[in-house]
Design an enzyme around this catalytic site. Structure first.
Site, PDB file in Angstrom:
ATOM      1  N   HIS A 196       0.822  -1.218   0.000  1.00 38.19           N
ATOM      2  CA  HIS A 196       0.000   0.000   0.000  1.00 38.19           C
ATOM      3  C   HIS A 196       0.849   1.258   0.000  1.00 38.19           C
ATOM      4  CE1 HIS A 196      -3.219  -2.882   0.849  1.00 38.19           C
ATOM      5  NE2 HIS A 196      -3.864  -2.055   0.064  1.00 38.19           N
ATOM      6  N   GLU A 436     -10.981 -10.616  -5.193  1.00 33.96           N
ATOM      7  CA  GLU A 436      -9.547 -10.549  -4.931  1.00 33.96           C
ATOM      8  C   GLU A 436      -9.032 -11.799  -4.240  1.00 33.96           C
ATOM      9  OE1 GLU A 436      -8.891  -6.821  -2.891  1.00 33.96           O
ATOM     10  OE2 GLU A 436     -10.736  -7.006  -1.758  1.00 33.96           O
ATOM     11  N   ASP A 460      -4.448  -8.062  -4.748  1.00 34.12           N
ATOM     12  CA  ASP A 460      -4.619  -9.176  -3.824  1.00 34.12           C
ATOM     13  C   ASP A 460      -4.834 -10.490  -4.559  1.00 34.12           C
ATOM     14  OD1 ASP A 460      -4.313  -8.277  -1.139  1.00 34.12           O
ATOM     15  OD2 ASP A 460      -6.059  -7.012  -1.466  1.00 34.12           O
ATOM     16  N   CYS A 507      -9.696  -2.793 -10.610  1.00 35.08           N
ATOM     17  CA  CYS A 507      -9.242  -1.609  -9.876  1.00 35.08           C
ATOM     18  C   CYS A 507      -7.869  -1.832  -9.233  1.00 35.08           C
ATOM     19  CB  CYS A 507     -10.267  -1.186  -8.833  1.00 35.08           C
ATOM     20  SG  CYS A 507     -10.520  -2.425  -7.558  1.00 35.08           S
TER      21      CYS A 507
HETATM   22  C1  PEP Z   1      -6.527  -4.898  -4.985  1.00 32.72           C
HETATM   23  O1  PEP Z   1      -6.328  -5.772  -4.142  1.00 32.72           O
HETATM   24  O2  PEP Z   1      -6.193  -5.005  -6.191  1.00 32.72           O
HETATM   25  C2  PEP Z   1      -7.179  -3.637  -4.598  1.00 32.72           C
HETATM   26  C3  PEP Z   1      -7.528  -2.749  -5.497  1.00 32.72           C
HETATM   27  O3  PEP Z   1      -7.337  -3.401  -3.270  1.00 32.72           O
HETATM   28  P1  PEP Z   1      -6.130  -2.931  -2.318  1.00 32.72           P
HETATM   29  O4  PEP Z   1      -4.933  -2.631  -3.193  1.00 32.72           O
HETATM   30  O5  PEP Z   1      -6.607  -1.738  -1.582  1.00 32.72           O
HETATM   31  O6  PEP Z   1      -5.927  -4.110  -1.458  1.00 32.72           O
HETATM   32 MG    MG Z   2      -7.247  -5.592  -2.222  1.00 25.55          MG
END
Ligand code: PEP
Ligand code: MG
Length: 580
Positions: A196, A436, A460, A507
């Site tokens: 993140h 995910e 994920d 996403c």
């Molecule tokens: C993902 O897992 O691709 C996602 C968009 O969620 P995050 O990156 O916040 O875990």
């Molecule tokens: Mg995620």
């Protein structure tokens, strides 16, 4: 002396600036030699800092007494820290060091902490041995107070517009704090490409490198640095010639970026006339300026958990409502997909217990469903915001049908409570789920039956499909977006969504990486959600693509069972665009 280090470039671009060393633990404090009178003043300073931290803990205790978040554990943790704060073994012994060695309070405190940690390490009982971490935490907090709350980085952050942050590690909470300041770049010893913290660097559109192993130890504060985020190269103390070369490259990159901005009002459509939605990912309402600037057709992912991080309490319903409404209103009718909090994993609440394996533990919807009060508050806030724009709700980390059902019934309860109070909201709000977890992708029909849209979180999905920690640089080479298993799952979800007439977006970071644009288009993706800074570049690929031509090639690529071959084939697919 000039030298070069190599790491994992996680956010492109070039930064040139001076190093700002961040101490994660804040414990490498300098020793000052004082007079006896000055030492007495240090004791007063120490008492004051101890008092402030004690009051803070008392407040936290009062606020969280009725909280649903592990109240018993939290209260016990606070009580233990209160005990340490008053313990003569810590306090009186530190004062003795100040008086005897005529030194500053923070230095004395750290000396005493080290002695106590050593004593704890000798204890046989594992529970007591672990208490050394509590002492360290308490001391860290008092040292922060002595240094001034925001003085986590030497010299503070206020004058750091062109500084490059060098840290061993940055938690998402650290990164979100840094996001509020303007700095040129950051580099860290550890971290993976879709951690993140790396994602936040991309959202800030600043170059960043992770996995530099020992950068924090080798770089001195104030030293000149060049960060090449594209190649993952860090040059320390460069000579004039190298600096000049990078200044030119930086200007060229900026020129390219500004050229791309001309595409803002260009229709996002492929050569064969397929309309592609380019949506933005955001972490906080202040990201909206960049979103509007990018010409995004809406928000595809609002990571609301950042509202909950780095604080000792939980955001109230009104505070959340204000944040969500700001986003909904700014979009002026365009959609805003608000994801319920994805806390846990590498985004732990300050109040949460760290599980043995955070990525597989009580994260996201799993936490929401065991904290119904916290979940209810957020759902009410999102529903209230739905009165002010085209808000949709997205549930993260779903894996079981019963989680979807429980989430929908929590939503129904939130709706009923608002109706009972005559508070307006959109009764027909669309509800979606994230795919995910590989298991979720495999039983996608269960999701399609219950939800009105899906969003694939590739970050994920890759982590869980390949059992590779997304934030661990040691296994970064195994974190493979083009692994046939990953592509098979994505393709399965996309085609199932298409057949069922349920929109599916991506996403995760794959959506904003131009390497994958043609492949994803060929797989049938029509909704891409990414950082606003990536939108123009992806659009430039879309307007040059012919889906009719790419689709059969993409299908063949997915059928290839071997990893290396897929990469080759995708490179070929991309080079066809360069030639046309
Ligand atoms: C993902 O897992 O691709 C996602 C968009 O969620 P995050 O990156 O916040 O875990
Ligand atoms: Mg995620």
């Amino acid at each position: 002396m000039s030298f070069t280090m190599h790491g994992l470039g996680v956010s492109g671009g070039i930064a040139i600036g001076r190093a700002l060393l961040m101490s994660h633990a804040t414990l490498d404090v300098a020793r000052l030699t004082l007079t006896a009178r000055q030492a007495e003043r240090e004791i007063v300073r120490l008492d004051r800092a101890l008092n402030t931290v004690r009051k803070e803990l008392l407040n936290m205790r009062a606020q969280n007494k009725s909280s649903a978040v592990a109240p018993g554990e939290l209260i016990a943790f606070i009580d233990l820290h209160m005990l340490f704060l008053a313990d003569p073994e810590l306090v009186d012994a530190t004062k003795q060091i100040i008086r005897e060695r005529l030194c500053n309070a923070e230095w004395a405190l750290v000396q005493r902490m080290e002695q106590l940690v050593e004593q704890f390490e000798q204890v046989g009982d594992p529970y007591l041995r672990e208490r050394k971490y509590d002492v360290m935490q308490v001391v860290e907090r008092v040292v922060q107070e002595l240094l001034g709350k925001s003085a986590k980085a030497k010299g503070g952050l206020s004058d750091e517009a062109n500084r490059i942050v060098v840290a061993h590690d940055l938690s998402p909470t650290d990164a979100i704090n840094l996001k509020k300041h303007h700095f040129a770049s950051f580099v860290t010893d550890v971290g993976g490409a879709t951690s993140h913290t790396a994602i936040l660097a991309r959202s800030m559109a600043i170059p960043a490198i992770v996995g530099l192993v020992s950068a924090r130890a080798m770089i001195r504060d104030g030293e000149w640095l060049i960060v090449d985020g594209q190649r993952g190269v860090l040059i320390v103390d460069p000579d004039e010639q190298v600096l000049d070369e990078y200044r030119i490259r930086k200007e060229l990159l900026e020129l390219e970026r500004s050229k791309l901005k001309r595409l803002k009002s260009t229709l996002s459509q492929t050569l064969d006339g397929i309309r592609i939605n380019l949506l933005a990912n955001i972490e906080m309402p202040s990201d909206m300026d960049a979103v509007l600037e990018s010409g995004a057709s809406g928000i595809g992912l609002y990571r609301t958990e950042f509202l909950f991080l780095g604080r000792g309490d939980l955001p109230s319903e009104d505070e959340q409502f204000e944040a969500y409404r700001t986003v909904a209103k700014a979009l002026d009718g365009r959609p805003a997909v608000i994801r319920t909090f994805d806390l846990g994993g590498d985004k732990m609440l300050d109040l949460q217990r760290t599980p043995t394996n955070p990525a597989l533990g009580r994260r996201a919807i799993r936490l929401s469903l065991v904290e119904p009060k916290m979940f209810h508050t957020q759902l009410r806030a999102i529903l209230r915001a739905s009165h002010y724009g085209k808000v949709k709700i997205l549930f993260p980390m779903l894996s079981h049908a019963r989680q979807i059902d429980a989430s929908l019934s929590a939503l129904a309860q939130a709706k009923a409570s608002l109706s009972g109070e005559n508070i307006p909201f959109n009764h027909d709000i669309e509800v979606g789920g994230m795919i995910e977890v590989p298991g979720a992708a495999l039983i996608v029909q269960t999701f399609l039956k219950r939800l009105s849209f899906l969003s694939i979180g590739t970050n994920d999905l890759i982590q869980y499909t390949l059992a590779v920690d997304r934030s661990d640089e040691e296994v970064a080479d195994l974190y493979d977006s083009l692994h046939p298993a990953v592509l098979t799952l994505i393709a399965h979800v996309l085609t199932s969504g298409e057949k069922a007439g349920v929109p599916v977006s991506v996403c995760g970071e794959m959506a904003g990486d131009p390497k994958f644009t043609r492949l994803l288009l060929g797989m049938g993706l029509k909704d891409f959600s990414m950082h606003s800074s990536q939108i123009m570049e992806i659009k430039s690929r879309i307007i040059q693509a012919d889906v009719g031509e790419i689709a059969p090639l993409a299908r063949r690529i997915i059928k290839r069972g071997e990893t290396g071959k897929v990469e080759e084939a995708v490179a070929k697919l991309n080079s066809r665009q360069a030639q046309s």
